[in-house]
Design an enzyme around this catalytic site. Structure first.
Site, PDB file in Angstrom:
ATOM      1  N   ARG A   1      14.542  31.197  38.303  1.00 29.02           N
ATOM      2  CA  ARG A   1      15.262  32.440  37.979  1.00 29.02           C
ATOM      3  C   ARG A   1      16.083  32.989  39.142  1.00 29.02           C
ATOM      4  O   ARG A   1      16.409  34.173  39.170  1.00 29.02           O
ATOM      5  CB  ARG A   1      14.296  33.506  37.454  1.00 29.02           C
ATOM      6  CG  ARG A   1      13.625  33.121  36.143  1.00 29.02           C
ATOM      7  CD  ARG A   1      12.791  34.274  35.594  1.00 29.02           C
ATOM      8  NE  ARG A   1      12.228  33.914  34.297  1.00 29.02           N
ATOM      9  CZ  ARG A   1      11.024  33.347  34.141  1.00 29.02           C
ATOM     10  NH1 ARG A   1      10.288  33.073  35.213  1.00 29.02           N
ATOM     11  NH2 ARG A   1      10.577  33.075  32.945  1.00 29.02           N
TER      12      ARG A   1
ATOM     13  N   LYS B   1      30.771  33.863  40.827  1.00 28.36           N
ATOM     14  CA  LYS B   1      30.931  33.240  39.519  1.00 28.36           C
ATOM     15  C   LYS B   1      30.465  31.785  39.600  1.00 28.36           C
ATOM     16  O   LYS B   1      30.911  31.038  40.475  1.00 28.36           O
ATOM     17  CB  LYS B   1      32.398  33.269  39.078  1.00 28.36           C
ATOM     18  CG  LYS B   1      32.849  34.579  38.487  1.00 28.36           C
ATOM     19  CD  LYS B   1      34.246  34.389  37.930  1.00 28.36           C
ATOM     20  CE  LYS B   1      34.768  35.630  37.269  1.00 28.36           C
ATOM     21  NZ  LYS B   1      36.120  35.407  36.696  1.00 28.36           N
TER      22      LYS B   1
ATOM     23  N   GLU C   1      46.275  29.635  44.387  1.00 29.03           N
ATOM     24  CA  GLU C   1      45.382  30.786  44.346  1.00 29.03           C
ATOM     25  C   GLU C   1      45.738  31.797  45.442  1.00 29.03           C
ATOM     26  O   GLU C   1      45.542  33.001  45.278  1.00 29.03           O
ATOM     27  CB  GLU C   1      43.930  30.337  44.479  1.00 29.03           C
ATOM     28  CG  GLU C   1      43.421  29.514  43.303  1.00 29.03           C
ATOM     29  CD  GLU C   1      43.115  30.336  42.062  1.00 29.03           C
ATOM     30  OE1 GLU C   1      43.319  31.568  42.088  1.00 29.03           O
ATOM     31  OE2 GLU C   1      42.675  29.747  41.058  1.00 29.03           O
TER      32      GLU C   1
ATOM     33  N   LYS D   1      39.955  39.465  47.779  1.00 32.69           N
ATOM     34  CA  LYS D   1      38.915  39.193  46.791  1.00 32.69           C
ATOM     35  C   LYS D   1      37.644  39.965  47.104  1.00 32.69           C
ATOM     36  O   LYS D   1      36.983  40.477  46.199  1.00 32.69           O
ATOM     37  CB  LYS D   1      38.621  37.695  46.703  1.00 32.69           C
ATOM     38  CG  LYS D   1      37.620  37.377  45.593  1.00 32.69           C
ATOM     39  CD  LYS D   1      37.703  35.976  45.082  1.00 32.69           C
ATOM     40  CE  LYS D   1      36.863  35.823  43.816  1.00 32.69           C
ATOM     41  NZ  LYS D   1      36.885  34.454  43.275  1.00 32.69           N
TER      42      LYS D   1
ATOM     43  N   GLU E   1      33.036  41.724  36.682  1.00 32.48           N
ATOM     44  CA  GLU E   1      34.311  41.615  35.971  1.00 32.48           C
ATOM     45  C   GLU E   1      34.359  42.489  34.728  1.00 32.48           C
ATOM     46  O   GLU E   1      34.712  42.058  33.641  1.00 32.48           O
ATOM     47  CB  GLU E   1      34.601  40.147  35.596  1.00 32.48           C
ATOM     48  CG  GLU E   1      36.072  39.902  35.282  1.00 32.48           C
ATOM     49  CD  GLU E   1      36.410  38.442  35.034  1.00 32.48           C
ATOM     50  OE1 GLU E   1      36.976  38.148  33.978  1.00 32.48           O
ATOM     51  OE2 GLU E   1      36.092  37.614  35.893  1.00 32.48           O
TER      52      GLU E   1
ATOM     53  N   ARG F   1      38.368  43.389  38.503  1.00 30.03           N
ATOM     54  CA  ARG F   1      38.237  41.985  38.897  1.00 30.03           C
ATOM     55  C   ARG F   1      38.963  41.043  37.940  1.00 30.03           C
ATOM     56  O   ARG F   1      39.346  39.942  38.318  1.00 30.03           O
ATOM     57  CB  ARG F   1      36.757  41.610  38.990  1.00 30.03           C
ATOM     58  CG  ARG F   1      36.527  40.200  39.511  1.00 30.03           C
ATOM     59  CD  ARG F   1      35.062  39.952  39.810  1.00 30.03           C
ATOM     60  NE  ARG F   1      34.823  38.587  40.219  1.00 30.03           N
ATOM     61  CZ  ARG F   1      33.650  38.128  40.634  1.00 30.03           C
ATOM     62  NH1 ARG F   1      32.603  38.946  40.706  1.00 30.03           N
ATOM     63  NH2 ARG F   1      33.505  36.870  40.992  1.00 30.03           N
TER      64      ARG F   1
ATOM     65  N   ASN G   1      42.385  36.876  37.348  1.00 30.72           N
ATOM     66  CA  ASN G   1      42.649  35.809  36.380  1.00 30.72           C
ATOM     67  C   ASN G   1      44.134  35.675  36.046  1.00 30.72           C
ATOM     68  O   ASN G   1      44.484  35.008  35.067  1.00 30.72           O
ATOM     69  CB  ASN G   1      41.854  36.057  35.091  1.00 30.72           C
ATOM     70  CG  ASN G   1      40.367  35.900  35.306  1.00 30.72           C
ATOM     71  OD1 ASN G   1      39.913  34.962  35.948  1.00 30.72           O
ATOM     72  ND2 ASN G   1      39.587  36.853  34.790  1.00 30.72           N
TER      73      ASN G   1
ATOM     74  N   HIS H   1      45.450  32.438  34.691  1.00 34.10           N
ATOM     75  CA  HIS H   1      44.333  31.571  34.336  1.00 34.10           C
ATOM     76  C   HIS H   1      44.164  31.375  32.831  1.00 34.10           C
ATOM     77  O   HIS H   1      43.627  30.354  32.405  1.00 34.10           O
ATOM     78  CB  HIS H   1      43.034  32.114  34.942  1.00 34.10           C
ATOM     79  CG  HIS H   1      42.919  31.884  36.413  1.00 34.10           C
ATOM     80  ND1 HIS H   1      43.857  32.355  37.316  1.00 34.10           N
ATOM     81  CD2 HIS H   1      41.997  31.228  37.155  1.00 34.10           C
ATOM     82  CE1 HIS H   1      43.496  31.998  38.539  1.00 34.10           C
ATOM     83  NE2 HIS H   1      42.378  31.317  38.470  1.00 34.10           N
TER      84      HIS H   1
ATOM     85  N   HIS I   1      43.806  27.626  32.227  1.00 41.87           N
ATOM     86  CA  HIS I   1      42.581  27.029  31.676  1.00 41.87           C
ATOM     87  C   HIS I   1      42.861  26.292  30.377  1.00 41.87           C
ATOM     88  O   HIS I   1      42.246  25.259  30.092  1.00 41.87           O
ATOM     89  CB  HIS I   1      41.532  28.106  31.456  1.00 41.87           C
ATOM     90  CG  HIS I   1      40.861  28.559  32.718  1.00 41.87           C
ATOM     91  ND1 HIS I   1      39.948  29.588  32.744  1.00 41.87           N
ATOM     92  CD2 HIS I   1      40.967  28.123  33.996  1.00 41.87           C
ATOM     93  CE1 HIS I   1      39.518  29.760  33.980  1.00 41.87           C
ATOM     94  NE2 HIS I   1      40.130  28.894  34.756  1.00 41.87           N
TER      95      HIS I   1
ATOM     96  N   HIS J   1      43.246  22.103  38.798  1.00 41.43           N
ATOM     97  CA  HIS J   1      43.110  23.542  38.535  1.00 41.43           C
ATOM     98  C   HIS J   1      44.211  24.364  39.192  1.00 41.43           C
ATOM     99  O   HIS J   1      44.851  25.204  38.544  1.00 41.43           O
ATOM    100  CB  HIS J   1      41.735  24.033  39.019  1.00 41.43           C
ATOM    101  CG  HIS J   1      41.548  25.509  38.867  1.00 41.43           C
ATOM    102  ND1 HIS J   1      41.438  26.125  37.631  1.00 41.43           N
ATOM    103  CD2 HIS J   1      41.481  26.504  39.794  1.00 41.43           C
ATOM    104  CE1 HIS J   1      41.301  27.423  37.807  1.00 41.43           C
ATOM    105  NE2 HIS J   1      41.321  27.690  39.096  1.00 41.43           N
TER     106      HIS J   1
END
Length: 368
Positions: free
Chosen positions: A124, A146, A188, A230, A240, A244, A248, A251, A255, A273
């Site tokens: 966990r 993330k 990025e 960031k 997010e 935040r 993206n 993205h 994506h 990417h």
């Protein structure tokens, strides 16, 4: 690169991003963030032969009696799967990793995402130290917590938020990075200027040639500035729920391109990417113009900068706009009320835009 830089990420969990040369061989820095005596180095077939021995030696020097094991998987986005994730958990079990164990994510974004997800799930949640070896991972995926893996249906659909205990970015590793991967990371970097800082965007335009050539000083400055942007956003919005999401930018399109091409960027004609994000940012800027939010001149300025950095800006041939739209509907950034995009009002200022009409998105895709 002669100066070590530190960026503090605040919020629910404090941690430092260390940026500088020779950090993979610095036992003192690592000793400060190790809690137990078990460490699993997670890496891939490209990175492990170059740096895993060095990191293992550093771990042993940092703490006597360390038990260190490795999980080395094939390289490539197509390997960021639930199957590899389970194999990583098996490696932790074989090591006998306890609750104070540490996962060392040594590699690019794929390794950082998968190793971080394994750390989030083992017992966990155990510590993960991110040691990014690509520019893209240094400025983006290693920071913010993330983690996750891909499914055939889409990118990063399974994962968790799990902040690292530390990020250690050894800038000397960029000297062995293939030019294509260096350029991918610059996409990025450009994103931060596009959505947060017009001044930074201007700095990137002034230093584009040096960045594309891999100049040490220019890269160090770009990494530090990107991480600072960031860190500030992640500190305010760790999960997010608001600001935040601006990270993206590009993205949603990017994506969809990656998923439609089967995540086959490495060693193929398909986009990786960073390249997909570069195209996605241009498409997002054009969508902003189509909605009357920003000028076409801003979109052209962004396209020119990305091209100067060696990045693609056009949609790859053979991709069906309808298929890309279907991918966007399944993207984790989509909402029940429709597609959600990060669009800009002008260079350096972006916002979340909901309910963008499908036909307008298709028009932008067809025109690309």
């Amino acid at each position: 690169m002669s100066t070590m830089r530190t960026v503090r990420v605040e919020g629910e969990r404090l941690y430092d991003i260390s940026i500088g040369p020779g950090l993979l061989a610095d036992p003192v820095r690592i000793s400060h963030v190790l809690r137990g005596r078990h460490a699993l180095i997670v890496s891939d077939s490209n990175v492990a032969p170059l740096y895993a021995d060095r990191v293992e030696q550093t771990l042993h020097a940092a703490r006597a009696g360390m038990q260190v094991a490795r999980f080395v998987m094939p390289a490539g986005e197509q390997e960021k799967t639930l199957s590899r994730f389970c194999q990583c958990l098996d490696a932790l079990a074989t090591l006998g990793a306890t609750r104070d164990a540490t996962v060392i994510a040594l590699g690019g974004g794929v390794i950082g995402d998968l190793a971080g997800f394994a750390a989030a799930c083992w017992m966990r949640g155990i510590d993960v130290i991110q040691m990014p070896t690509t520019l893209l991972a240094m400025v983006d995926s290693s920071v913010g917590g993330k983690t996750g893996v891909d499914l055939a249906a889409g990118k990063n659909l399974v994962g968790a938020f799990h902040a690292p205990r530390a990020v250690i970015a050894d800038t000397t590793v960029l000297r062995t990075l293939p030019p294509r991967e260096l350029c991918a990371g610059l996409a990025e970097v450009v994103k931060y200027g596009a959505v947060f800082g017009a001044d930074f965007l201007g700095w990137l335009e002034s230093h584009a040639s040096a960045l594309a050539a891999g100049d040490d000083f220019a890269l160090t400055e770009a990494i530090a500035r990107s991480c600072l942007y960031k860190a500030e956003v992640v500190s305010r919005d760790p999960y997010e729920h608001g600001e935040r999401a601006l990270l993206n930018f590009g993205h949603t399109f990017g994506h969809a391109i990656e998923a439609e091409q089967g995540y086959a960027g490495a060693g193929s004609q398909a986009l990786n990417h960073g390249e997909a994000v570069a195209v996605g940012m241009v498409l997002a800027a054009r969508l902003s113009s189509a909605l009357g939010r920003a000028s076409a001149a801003d979109a052209q300025r962004l396209q020119v900068l990305l091209q100067r950095l060696g990045l693609p800006t056009a949609l790859p041939a053979g991709l069906d706009p309808q298929a890309l739209l279907a991918r966007m509907r399944l993207d984790k950034k989509a909402e029940a009320g429709g597609l959600r995009f990060i669009l800009w009002d002008h260079a350096g200022l972006a916002s979340v835009v909901r309910g963008v009409p499908d036909e307008l998105v298709l028009d932008v895709l067809r025109a690309a």
